[in-house]
Design an enzyme around this catalytic site. Structure first.
Site, PDB file in Angstrom:
ATOM      1  N   HIS A  37      37.823 -22.702 -56.931  1.00  0.00           N
ATOM      2  CA  HIS A  37      37.282 -23.178 -57.766  1.00  0.00           C
ATOM      3  C   HIS A  37      36.493 -22.101 -58.116  1.00  0.00           C
ATOM      4  O   HIS A  37      37.005 -21.005 -59.455  1.00  0.00           O
ATOM      5  CB  HIS A  37      36.208 -23.761 -58.483  1.00  0.00           C
ATOM      6  CG  HIS A  37      36.541 -25.354 -58.588  1.00  0.00           C
ATOM      7  ND1 HIS A  37      37.384 -26.088 -58.289  1.00  0.00           N
ATOM      8  CD2 HIS A  37      36.451 -26.067 -59.997  1.00  0.00           C
ATOM      9  CE1 HIS A  37      38.000 -27.273 -58.370  1.00  0.00           C
ATOM     10  NE2 HIS A  37      37.412 -27.196 -60.019  1.00  0.00           N
ATOM     11  N   LYS A 102      34.623 -37.306 -54.717  1.00  0.00           N
ATOM     12  CA  LYS A 102      33.316 -38.498 -54.634  1.00  0.00           C
ATOM     13  C   LYS A 102      31.595 -37.661 -54.957  1.00  0.00           C
ATOM     14  O   LYS A 102      32.011 -36.521 -54.708  1.00  0.00           O
ATOM     15  CB  LYS A 102      33.861 -39.310 -53.334  1.00  0.00           C
ATOM     16  CG  LYS A 102      33.418 -37.809 -51.881  1.00  0.00           C
ATOM     17  CD  LYS A 102      32.697 -37.662 -51.070  1.00  0.00           C
ATOM     18  CE  LYS A 102      32.797 -36.589 -50.055  1.00  0.00           C
ATOM     19  NZ  LYS A 102      31.657 -36.776 -49.622  1.00  0.00           N
TER      20      LYS A 102
END
Lengths: 189, 279
Positions: A37, A102
């Site tokens: 990222h 999650k």
């Protein structure tokens, strides 16, 4: 309610989804964790193209175990999504539609999900062997030096996911426990 | 004096790394089985069923249960009448290198906390040694994932906070962690000692099977009360809501200073792994 979706998805595909629904996702899913990222952001800052098309895309926060000979992928459950909070709103604003991981997201991510008609889906944390079964093909497309964090292009079939954040502001991590606790009170009442 | 070759340590550690990451301990399996049957909330029951399927699938296909195959925490109980022939710590690191390589386990360790370059072989191990009487060497490999490790907390409470303060701290830790540590969780709780000791107690508590209560009835009772309070939070499996937030917890204690009440909570998940061998 269970939905079947295939990537790339549109805003209209995602509109019916509500927190707590389940999704069987098929098509192409890209993997990226913190380090990838960060590099995606650097590319954007430099005005360079990204290694995959963002429009309608799904990004899975995963660093699989190495595949054994004959395996498509190793164990491949989700990592904690909160570490991507700093980056996700920008990607959602540029067209990413589905985040898979999650754990909790911050308000900026929740706002970006609603703003863009996107969704945040949970894969089963710790269920790496099970999640691997849905992956039919794997190809490392970028940043191999990152090892398990390299960007992979996965082809998945009926990848089992649960809607956490929906495009209407729903959050299963708030509504799920609240609904369970309310069911206890109504029993006692 | 009994001699153990360093190569025997390496071989055992390598084997235990693979075993621990592939097969969950009997107490964790039993707790998961019990809860998947007992859970009343539909989505929670379904989720526990999938976690059960995952555990079975890992066992059948010899795959790691979870992709975060962890930092290799190695606990050694070394008999004081044992002589290790060779470099003790190097032998353990080598075992981790071999186990994580041959077992196709994920390499998750960076050599420096800020410069962050992966060591590529999951070394070094985090080694804890305790000297014990006798001429045996007991090795436990407990690979620890960081989704749950990151949710762990340490508090230096005041003595006046007492048992209620400890309970509140533990419950607050679970509430703050929410869905992040992949519930249903397992907790290791340390109470007492010093700033460093209490954290060791918490980590060591995770080695005790969750079906074995603290031998002191006072703390066994506290374990039960805490478990009930945590499972009343409603967090549920994966944080989706439900009864099963915690599979079990263990408390370890140590004498402490008149002025302090340290408490540490080491958060672990439904993939709480440990494998032991005796040399």
């Amino acid at each position: 309610m269970q939905y079947k979706l295939t990537t790339p998805v549109t805003r209209e595909d995602l509109a019916p989804l509500r927190a707590g629904d389940t999704v069987l996702l098929s098509g192409v899913v890209y993997t990226a964790r913190d380090a990838a990222h960060k590099r995606l952001m650097e590319r954007l800052d430099a005005g360079e193209p990204l290694p995959f098309p963002l429009e309608g895309s799904a990004i899975y926060y995963v660093g699989p175990t190495p595949e054994k000979p004959g395996q498509v992928i190793g164990s491949a459950g989700p990592t904690t999504s909160g570490r991507m909070d700093a980056y996700s709103p920008r990607l959602l604003d540029l067209g990413q539609s589905i985040m898979i991981g999650k754990g909790k997201r911050n308000q900026a991510v929740k706002d970006a999900v609603v703003r863009n008609g996107a969704v945040y889906l949970a894969a089963l944390g710790g269920a790496g062997a099970l999640m691997a079964g849905s992956v039919k093909k794997l190809e490392i497309i970028c940043w191999e030096d990152l090892g398990c964090e390299a960007v992979r292009r996965l082809e998945v079939k009926d990848f089992p996911l649960t809607v956490i954040l929906d495009a209407h502001g729903g959050d299963l991590y708030e509504s799920g426990p609240a609904a369970y606790l309310a069911s206890l009170e109504s029993k006692e009442g | 004096m009994r001699t153990i070759q360093a190569a025997a340590l390496t071989e055992a550690v390598a084997r235990l790394c693979i075993q621990a990451n592939t097969y969950l301990p009997a107490d964790i399996v039993a707790a998961l089985d019990r809860q998947r049957k007992a859970e009343p909330w539909p989505l929670a029951k379904e989720t526990l069923g999938l976690l059960w399927d995952n555990m079975k699938l890992a066992e059948q296909t010899h795959m790691p249960v979870c992709q975060d195959t962890g930092m290799a925490c190695v606990f050694v109980e070394l008999g004081q009448d044992v002589h290790i022939e060779g470099d003790f710590e190097a032998a353990i690191h080598e075992g981790v290198r071999q186990g994580y390589g041959e077992g196709y386990l994920r390499k998750s360790i960076v050599g420096d906390p800020l410069r962050r370059v992966n060591t590529e072989d999951n070394t070094p191990a985090a080694i804890t040694v305790r000297l014990v009487p006798g001429d045996r060497c007991t090795l436990t490999v407990a690979p620890k994932g960081f989704g749950s490790e990151n949710m762990s907390r340490l508090g230096m409470l005041k003595p006046a906070d007492g048992v209620e303060g400890v309970k509140n701290f533990v419950i607050e830790t679970v509430r703050l962690a929410g869905s992040n540590p992949c519930p249903p969780i397992v907790l290791g709780i340390g109470i007492g000692g010093s700033f460093d000791k209490v954290v060791y107690l918490a980590k060591h508590a995770l080695l005790r099977p969750i079906d074995q209560p603290n031998p002191d009835p006072y703390y066994a009772q506290l374990e039960q009360e805490l478990l009930a309070s945590i499972n009343a939070l409603g967090v549920g499996p994966q944080g989706f809501g439900g009864q099963t937030t915690c599979l079990g917890l263990s408390i370890e204690t140590a004498p402490t200073h008149v002025a302090g009440l340290p408490v540490a909570v080491n958060v672990s998940c439904h993939v709480t792994r440990r494998a032991t061998a005796e040399l």
